[in-house]
Each structure stands twice: as C-alpha cells, then as structure tokens.
Design an enzyme around this catalytic site. Structure first.
Site, PDB file in Angstrom:
ATOM      1  N   THR A 186      42.210  42.141  33.114  1.00 54.49           N
ATOM      2  CA  THR A 186      41.096  42.127  32.409  1.00 54.49           C
ATOM      3  C   THR A 186      41.758  42.915  31.202  1.00 54.49           C
ATOM      4  O   THR A 186      42.767  43.165  31.266  1.00 54.49           O
ATOM      5  CB  THR A 186      40.757  42.722  33.092  1.00 54.49           C
ATOM      6  OG1 THR A 186      39.758  42.014  34.239  1.00 54.49           O
ATOM      7  CG2 THR A 186      38.664  42.973  32.214  1.00 54.49           C
ATOM      8  N   ARG A 214      30.723  34.497  42.051  1.00 55.15           N
ATOM      9  CA  ARG A 214      31.050  35.874  42.099  1.00 55.15           C
ATOM     10  C   ARG A 214      31.531  36.429  40.384  1.00 55.15           C
ATOM     11  O   ARG A 214      31.871  36.129  39.638  1.00 55.15           O
ATOM     12  CB  ARG A 214      32.393  35.897  42.967  1.00 55.15           C
ATOM     13  CG  ARG A 214      32.781  37.378  43.083  1.00 55.15           C
ATOM     14  CD  ARG A 214      33.961  37.809  41.465  1.00 55.15           C
ATOM     15  NE  ARG A 214      34.475  39.273  42.203  1.00 55.15           N
ATOM     16  CZ  ARG A 214      35.157  39.686  40.913  1.00 55.15           C
ATOM     17  NH1 ARG A 214      35.257  38.927  40.075  1.00 55.15           N
ATOM     18  NH2 ARG A 214      35.573  41.638  41.650  1.00 55.15           N
ATOM     19  N   VAL A 215      30.724  37.322  40.563  1.00 51.73           N
ATOM     20  CA  VAL A 215      30.632  38.384  39.288  1.00 51.73           C
ATOM     21  C   VAL A 215      31.220  39.795  39.934  1.00 51.73           C
ATOM     22  O   VAL A 215      30.787  40.275  40.174  1.00 51.73           O
ATOM     23  CB  VAL A 215      29.090  38.023  38.669  1.00 51.73           C
ATOM     24  CG1 VAL A 215      29.002  38.944  37.296  1.00 51.73           C
ATOM     25  CG2 VAL A 215      28.441  36.862  38.590  1.00 51.73           C
ATOM     26  N   GLY A 216      31.811  40.014  38.694  1.00 54.63           N
ATOM     27  CA  GLY A 216      32.534  40.930  39.095  1.00 54.63           C
ATOM     28  C   GLY A 216      31.581  42.060  37.797  1.00 54.63           C
ATOM     29  O   GLY A 216      30.186  42.076  37.435  1.00 54.63           O
ATOM     30  N   ASP A 217      32.443  43.273  37.614  1.00 54.40           N
ATOM     31  CA  ASP A 217      32.037  44.304  36.848  1.00 54.40           C
ATOM     32  C   ASP A 217      32.185  43.673  35.867  1.00 54.40           C
ATOM     33  O   ASP A 217      31.602  44.819  34.744  1.00 54.40           O
ATOM     34  CB  ASP A 217      33.488  45.686  37.208  1.00 54.40           C
ATOM     35  CG  ASP A 217      34.013  45.958  37.103  1.00 54.40           C
ATOM     36  OD1 ASP A 217      34.875  44.651  37.461  1.00 54.40           O
ATOM     37  OD2 ASP A 217      34.599  46.482  36.224  1.00 54.40           O
ATOM     38  N   THR A 237      39.144  48.297  34.311  1.00 51.89           N
ATOM     39  CA  THR A 237      39.729  47.567  34.580  1.00 51.89           C
ATOM     40  C   THR A 237      40.407  47.727  35.953  1.00 51.89           C
ATOM     41  O   THR A 237      40.496  48.473  36.454  1.00 51.89           O
ATOM     42  CB  THR A 237      40.873  46.336  33.812  1.00 51.89           C
ATOM     43  OG1 THR A 237      41.014  45.616  35.066  1.00 51.89           O
ATOM     44  CG2 THR A 237      41.797  48.162  33.863  1.00 51.89           C
ATOM     45  N   GLY A 238      39.920  46.787  37.655  1.00 56.64           N
ATOM     46  CA  GLY A 238      40.189  46.598  38.372  1.00 56.64           C
ATOM     47  C   GLY A 238      39.246  45.762  39.324  1.00 56.64           C
ATOM     48  O   GLY A 238      38.871  44.938  39.320  1.00 56.64           O
TER      49      GLY A 238
END
Ligand code: ASP
Length: 320
Positions: A186, A214-217, A237-238
């Site tokens: 990212t 799917r949605v991340g942070d 990022t992670g």
C-alpha cells in the site's frame, strides 16, 4: 510561514536486505524519491498539503512496484479492487472510495468524492458511476496486469490464504524472492504545508486473494487515514483487519488530543504495543503540526521516505 514537511510509504512487511537485489533496491529508492519530489514541488511553491498528498500518491500508483493503482494485487477472482482515501486536516474534509476497478488513480477519485460530491465515502458500482460522471481516467485490465502479482495470486490460492503484499518466507531463502512475499505494498503520504495545514492520504489494491467485496483499513477514515491540524496526519499500511479493529490513525490523534502525548509516544503505543498485542503487523507514517515526523513499523521493514524543508531527503527500507 511554517516550514513544510512530508513523508511517504510504499508498504511494510518482511522486507529483508538478504532478499533484495541491488537493482531492485535502486528502483524502489528511485520510485520513493520521485514520489517525494512530486509532493515537494507543490509545497516549495507554497501549495497546499492536500495537493501534495494527492500528487505523491499518484506517482506511487503509477509505478507497478507498489500495491496501488497500476501494481494493485489480484483478488481471488483475478480482478483488481482498489481502495483509497484522503483527508484535509484544516477542515476535516475527507473523501474515500472502496472496491473500484479500472481506475488509473483511485486517490484522485477519492479527491473527487471530497471536492465534487456531498459524500465522504463511495463504494463499488456507485463509485464507478461517479468516476464516469467526473471523467476520471479509466484503464483497461491489461494496464493492471503485473506477472509477479499474478504469480502471488496462484500461490495464495494454493494455500487458500489471503496474502499481504511484501513478506517473504524467511525459512525458504532459495525460492523465488517474490514467491512468498507478504508485503503490505500500500502507498501513502502525509504532508504539512507552509500555511500550517496537515493532510494525509492512502491508496491500495488490498491483499492478494482477498474475497470480492473485502475492504481493508485504507479507505476508512480514522483507521487507515486521518488528518487534523490540531494533532497530526497519519497514513497506515499493514494487515487491514487489525488496523480497522484498532482504529489506528484516529487513535494516534486521540492520544495526542485527549492525553497530550507527543506524536512519538502516541505512535509507539499504537504500533509497538496495541497492534502487536492483537497480532496486527504493519506500520504507518505520521506528521504533527510542528513538523515532527514518525515512521514506526512492527514488521521487518517498510518502504519509507521523508523530507523537511531545508533538510536532506531520508529514504529507508529495512529495520537497520
Ligand atoms: N492495509 C491494506 C489492506 O489491508 C494492505 C496494505 O497495507 O498493503 O487492504
């Protein structure tokens, strides 16, 4: 007039010197330098931090080395679903998109949501329609095809796992260096302009083999991105699921606002303690209103660079 400052990241993960070739390292460094320069050029002229953030992130999105824009990872279905967000610390305005496809620069679409809609966060088909309406740049599927990322998908499918973009399996030094990479490629930027305004932005393809939808942070204001002139600007990022559960970016701002902690102390608590305790691997870049920069991560490495007015450019990849 304040002194400007900015920092960028190109993802965290198990990035080991032993697994890097001199040529590959050079291309990453050049890409980071180019991105910092894109942002710095705006800040030097007295431009706005939000514009610098967008420009630096666009540069990283256009580079296939990073998991954003052109280099976005593949979903389980072999598609690219990208997420991005940005926030202006001056007035807390923000824009975000999730699950968008074929958009050349998702960060600019997020900017469009912020500037040209009455909303903050748009997802999927609605975001695509909005992109057409504002004439965002679309690219065909083959623009986003990067063989290395396609190979990552095949490996992730074999093991039926969702892989993060920059982490190598340390136990297998002989294998293809990209084979078991689990890195969070990212990209993000935080900036402070000479008017004293902070801004932050983040853009990603998410995680290899992620399920459709799917949605991340990254696109979640407060989790992957946050900026407030009163405190700081943060881009993460992670492993997104952990960053969402820890509300990472806003937590750092809160520790400063309500507990009076310094940026460094707030970052240490969140990245090195709170995230670690729940198994959340990754890092972030953060900048406060005084121009202090922190680049903490709890993984082996993080592609990162920073520049303060009148000081030398810093570029880092590994822990040491
Ligand atoms: N945080 C991103 C996500 O979970 C992944 C990354 O940082 O590379 O979608």
């Amino acid at each position: 007039m304040r002194k400007f400052a900015l920092a960028i990241h190109g993802g965290a993960g198990t990035i080991l010197r032993s697994r890097m070739t001199a040529e590959k390292e050079l291309s990453y460094k050049k890409a980071l330098e180019d991105a910092i320069t894109s942002g710095e050029t705006i800040l030097i002229k007295g431009g706005r931090s939000i514009d610098a953030v967008e420009a630096a992130i666009r540069s990283l999105e256009d580079n296939p080395l990073f998991n954003a824009g052109r280099g976005a990872v593949f979903t389980n279905e072999g598609k690219h679903e990208m997420d991005a967000s940005l926030m202006n610390g001056k007035d807390l305005s923000a824009g975000a998109v999730a699950g968008v496809q074929n958009i050349k620069n998702p960060i600019s679409l997020a900017r469009g949501v912020m500037d040209r809609s009455e909303h903050v966060f748009m997802a999927g088909l609605g975001a695509q329609e909005f992109a057409k309406k504002i004439n965002a740049e679309f690219m065909p599927d083959d623009y986003f095809f990067v063989q290395m990322r396609y190979d990552q998908l095949q490996q992730a499918k074999e093991s039926d796992t969702m892989i993060l973009d920059h982490t190598v399996d340390k136990a297998r030094p002989d294998e293809n260096p990209f084979g078991r990479e689990k890195k969070f490629g990212t990209v993000g930027c935080v900036a402070l302009d000479v008017h004293g305004n902070l801004a932050a932005g983040t853009s990603t393809g998410g995680m290899t083999n992620k399920k459709h939808g799917r949605v991340g942070d990254t696109p979640i204001i407060g989790a992957g991105t946050y900026a407030n002139n009163k405190t700081c600007a943060v881009s993460c990022t992670g492993h997104g699921e952990f960053f969402i559960r820890s509300v990472v970016a806003y937590d750092i701002s809160c520790l400063m606002e309500y507990k009076g902690l310094t940026l460094k102390k707030a970052c240490d608590i969140v990245v090195m303690d709170k995230l670690v305790k729940i198994g959340g691997e990754g890092g972030l870049i953060a900048l406060d209103a005084k121009g202090n920069i922190e680049l903490p991560y709890n993984s082996e490495g993080m592609y990162r660079a920073s520049k303060k007015e009148g000081e030398d450019l810093f570029i880092g990849i590994y822990k040491d």
